[in-house]
Design a protein around this motif. Structure first.
Motif, PDB file in Angstrom:
ATOM      1  N   GLU A   1       0.832  -1.203   0.000  1.00 36.94           N
ATOM      2  CA  GLU A   1       0.000   0.000   0.000  1.00 36.94           C
ATOM      3  C   GLU A   1       0.871   1.260   0.000  1.00 36.94           C
ATOM      4  OE1 GLU A   1      -3.445   2.228   2.730  1.00 36.94           O
ATOM      5  OE2 GLU A   1      -2.697   0.253   3.325  1.00 36.94           O
ATOM      6  N   LEU A   2       1.916   1.225   0.811  1.00 36.75           N
ATOM      7  CA  LEU A   2       2.837   2.357   0.854  1.00 36.75           C
ATOM      8  C   LEU A   2       3.543   2.538  -0.486  1.00 36.75           C
ATOM      9  CD1 LEU A   2       4.393   4.593   2.427  1.00 36.75           C
ATOM     10  CD2 LEU A   2       6.084   2.822   2.972  1.00 36.75           C
ATOM     11  N   GLU A   3       4.018   1.446  -1.076  1.00 30.67           N
ATOM     12  CA  GLU A   3       4.719   1.527  -2.350  1.00 30.67           C
ATOM     13  C   GLU A   3       3.843   2.185  -3.414  1.00 30.67           C
ATOM     14  OE1 GLU A   3       7.788  -2.255  -1.972  1.00 30.67           O
ATOM     15  OE2 GLU A   3       5.789  -2.576  -2.807  1.00 30.67           O
ATOM     16  N   ALA A   4       2.562   1.831  -3.437  1.00 31.68           N
ATOM     17  CA  ALA A   4       1.634   2.445  -4.398  1.00 31.68           C
ATOM     18  C   ALA A   4       1.516   3.947  -4.152  1.00 31.68           C
ATOM     19  CB  ALA A   4       0.268   1.776  -4.320  1.00 31.68           C
ATOM     20  N   GLY A   5       1.412   4.332  -2.870  1.00 35.38           N
ATOM     21  CA  GLY A   5       1.305   5.745  -2.527  1.00 35.38           C
ATOM     22  C   GLY A   5       2.569   6.527  -2.847  1.00 35.38           C
ATOM     23  N   LEU A   6       3.723   5.920  -2.572  1.00 35.94           N
ATOM     24  CA  LEU A   6       4.997   6.582  -2.861  1.00 35.94           C
ATOM     25  C   LEU A   6       5.198   6.762  -4.364  1.00 35.94           C
ATOM     26  CD1 LEU A   6       7.372   4.708  -0.364  1.00 35.94           C
ATOM     27  CD2 LEU A   6       6.542   7.066  -0.156  1.00 35.94           C
ATOM     28  N   ALA A   7       4.866   5.719  -5.140  1.00 35.02           N
ATOM     29  CA  ALA A   7       5.023   5.801  -6.592  1.00 35.02           C
ATOM     30  C   ALA A   7       4.144   6.913  -7.158  1.00 35.02           C
ATOM     31  CB  ALA A   7       4.685   4.460  -7.236  1.00 35.02           C
ATOM     32  N   THR A   8       2.922   7.005  -6.666  1.00 33.39           N
ATOM     33  CA  THR A   8       2.017   8.062  -7.117  1.00 33.39           C
ATOM     34  C   THR A   8       2.566   9.433  -6.762  1.00 33.39           C
ATOM     35  OG1 THR A   8       0.093   6.619  -6.917  1.00 33.39           O
ATOM     36  CG2 THR A   8      -0.327   8.987  -6.906  1.00 33.39           C
ATOM     37  N   TYR A   9       3.042   9.581  -5.538  1.00 31.39           N
ATOM     38  CA  TYR A   9       3.569  10.874  -5.096  1.00 31.39           C
ATOM     39  C   TYR A   9       4.780  11.298  -5.926  1.00 31.39           C
ATOM     40  CZ  TYR A   9       5.590  14.568  -2.274  1.00 31.39           C
ATOM     41  OH  TYR A   9       6.125  15.766  -1.885  1.00 31.39           O
ATOM     42  N   VAL A  10       5.708  10.379  -6.134  1.00 32.61           N
ATOM     43  CA  VAL A  10       6.951  10.702  -6.843  1.00 32.61           C
ATOM     44  C   VAL A  10       6.718  10.809  -8.348  1.00 32.61           C
ATOM     45  CG1 VAL A  10       9.219   9.717  -7.435  1.00 32.61           C
ATOM     46  CG2 VAL A  10       8.492   9.837  -5.055  1.00 32.61           C
ATOM     47  N   GLY A  11       5.713  10.077  -8.859  1.00 31.53           N
ATOM     48  CA  GLY A  11       5.456  10.089 -10.286  1.00 31.53           C
ATOM     49  C   GLY A  11       6.211   9.024 -11.044  1.00 31.53           C
ATOM     50  N   ALA A  12       6.802   8.067 -10.313  1.00 35.71           N
ATOM     51  CA  ALA A  12       7.531   6.959 -10.936  1.00 35.71           C
ATOM     52  C   ALA A  12       6.605   5.756 -11.074  1.00 35.71           C
ATOM     53  CB  ALA A  12       8.752   6.590 -10.100  1.00 35.71           C
ATOM     54  N   LYS A  13       6.920   4.880 -12.030  1.00 41.15           N
ATOM     55  CA  LYS A  13       6.094   3.688 -12.223  1.00 41.15           C
ATOM     56  C   LYS A  13       6.243   2.708 -11.066  1.00 41.15           C
ATOM     57  CE  LYS A  13       6.062   3.673 -17.294  1.00 41.15           C
ATOM     58  NZ  LYS A  13       6.536   2.952 -18.506  1.00 41.15           N
ATOM     59  N   HIS A  14       7.430   2.656 -10.481  1.00 38.21           N
ATOM     60  CA  HIS A  14       7.698   1.648  -9.458  1.00 38.21           C
ATOM     61  C   HIS A  14       8.349   2.270  -8.224  1.00 38.21           C
ATOM     62  CE1 HIS A  14       6.883  -1.485 -12.421  1.00 38.21           C
ATOM     63  NE2 HIS A  14       7.633  -0.796 -13.264  1.00 38.21           N
ATOM     64  N   ALA A  15       7.854   1.876  -7.053  1.00 33.46           N
ATOM     65  CA  ALA A  15       8.495   2.190  -5.775  1.00 33.46           C
ATOM     66  C   ALA A  15       8.718   0.871  -5.055  1.00 33.46           C
ATOM     67  CB  ALA A  15       7.616   3.105  -4.930  1.00 33.46           C
ATOM     68  N   ILE A  16       9.927   0.686  -4.549  1.00 32.80           N
ATOM     69  CA  ILE A  16      10.283  -0.546  -3.845  1.00 32.80           C
ATOM     70  C   ILE A  16      10.704  -0.161  -2.434  1.00 32.80           C
ATOM     71  CG2 ILE A  16      11.844  -2.536  -3.777  1.00 32.80           C
ATOM     72  CD1 ILE A  16      11.364  -0.765  -7.077  1.00 32.80           C
ATOM     73  N   GLY A  17       9.896  -0.489  -1.448  1.00 31.21           N
ATOM     74  CA  GLY A  17      10.233  -0.190  -0.060  1.00 31.21           C
ATOM     75  C   GLY A  17      11.364  -1.079   0.419  1.00 31.21           C
TER      76      GLY A  17
END
Length: 365
Positions: free
Chosen positions: A40-56
């Motif tokens: 859930e966090l990874e999805a939120g971080l990716a949206t915030y940053v504007g990147a396709k992928h966030a890896i916690g």
């Protein structure tokens, strides 16, 4: 008045009910490792940053290591970076068996000087790792152009710049891979160690997800060598509670930083924001003469200070093997002798800031 260098307690009181609820949610379901909050966090971080992928991941240092591993950095490779940063930046390059190739800083932004990069590129250069120091992004337009010309990757060490932008794009989404830290004192901090990697490259994202769980693509199947780089579920929960109000905190940081600069510009060298940049002031850092005396005066007045960073990496004993003594990177060395960070956090009121400013002016008077 007791002045906090960074007031995490004020932030907690502001968000207490949300943070407590998120933590108790994890305690209730008991999935402490890679629980649902991580995705859930990874999805939120990716949206915030504007990147396709966030890896916690488990921390900002591991984020750098995982990025280097995903890019296939090998012993004998070279990675260009700045000597004016926390040890983790150069440390992870060396840990991979690669050679940190230091390039001096731009004395205005304290970030890697793009004009010096090309001369440092050799056939062994595999990546450039700029640091977005103090909360302002390095010049990624210039750096990426050089990297593309030479066919090398760029890793942003954005441990201090989460929330900052450059020409409308957020830190973490400015290079091949972006890395950040969620150490408690960072602009977005958890209550322990934490970090993240960002990319728009599908293959790199897949590799980084595998590397953080021992190189595993499915249970007990390991295509690559990895590390234990997982983000704890409770830390993800804390970050989820903080993320909705983070844009307001970024705005407050910009306002407080600008006010500091307005009030101190006549007595000290204050931060300069580059064209197209915003600044999140992970540290509000000025330059002063006779720093030790100034710090002593401020301490007596009850104002805490810090120095980020007094000894550049090339002068650290751990990097003595590179053979770069005093004078090798004069601008980084000069900054290390003069920089000083003042109390800075998004909950600082004007009265507290005025107290800090008055103490600085007395110390420099």
């Amino acid at each position: 008045m007791s002045i906090q260098f960074i007031d995490l307690k004020a932030q907690y009181q502001h968000l207490k009910s949300d943070i407590d609820a998120r933590i108790h949610g994890v305690l209730d379901h008991g999935q402490y490792i890679m629980g649902p909050e991580v995705a859930e966090l990874e999805a939120g971080l990716a949206t915030y940053v504007g990147a396709k992928h966030a890896i916690g991941v488990c921390d900002g240092t591991a984020a750098l290591q995982i990025a280097l591993m995903a890019l296939g950095i090998q012993p004998g490779d070279e990675v260009i970076t700045t000597p004016f940063t926390f040890i983790a930046t150069g440390e992870m390059i060396a840990l991979m068996g690669a050679k940190p190739v230091f390039v001096d800083i731009d004395p205005v932004s304290y970030n890697l000087d793009p004009a010096l990069i090309e001369a440092a590129i050799t056939p062994r250069t595999r990546a450039i790792m700029p640091v977005s120091l103090y909360g302002q992004c390095a010049d990624f337009g210039a750096i990426n152009a050089i990297a593309e010309k030479h066919g090398i990757a760029v890793i942003e060490d954005g441990a201090q710049s989460f929330g900052a932008t450059q020409h409308g794009k957020r830190s973490g989404n400015l290079s091949t891979i972006g890395c950040t830290s969620f150490f408690p004192s960072k602009p977005l901090g958890c209550y322990g160690d934490g970090g993240a990697c960002f990319t728009n490259d599908e293959l790199l994202a897949k590799k980084m997800r595998e590397i953080r769980i021992h190189g595993q693509d499915r249970r007990y199947h390991h295509p690559v060598i990895g590390i234990n780089g997982r983000l704890d579920t409770i830390q993800a929960a804390v970050l989820l509670a903080k993320l909705p109000s983070f844009p307001d905190e970024v705005e407050a940081r910009a306002r407080i930083g600008a006010r500091y600069s307005e009030l101190l510009q006549d007595v000290a060298r204050v931060p300069v924001i580059g064209a197209g940049n915003t600044h999140v002031y992970a540290q509000y850092t000025i330059e002063v003469d006779q720093r030790e005396a100034v710090q002593a005066s401020l301490k007596e007045a009850g104002v805490p200070t810090a120095v980020h960073y007094p000894i550049p990496l090339h002068l650290q004993p751990a990097f003595a093997y590179l053979g770069q003594g005093a004078g090798s990177f004069p601008l980084a060395e000069a900054a290390g002798k003069r920089v000083m960070s003042l109390p800075m956090h998004p909950f600082m009121d004007e009265a507290t800031q005025d107290t800090v400013v008055a103490a600085v002016k007395r110390a420099l008077g």
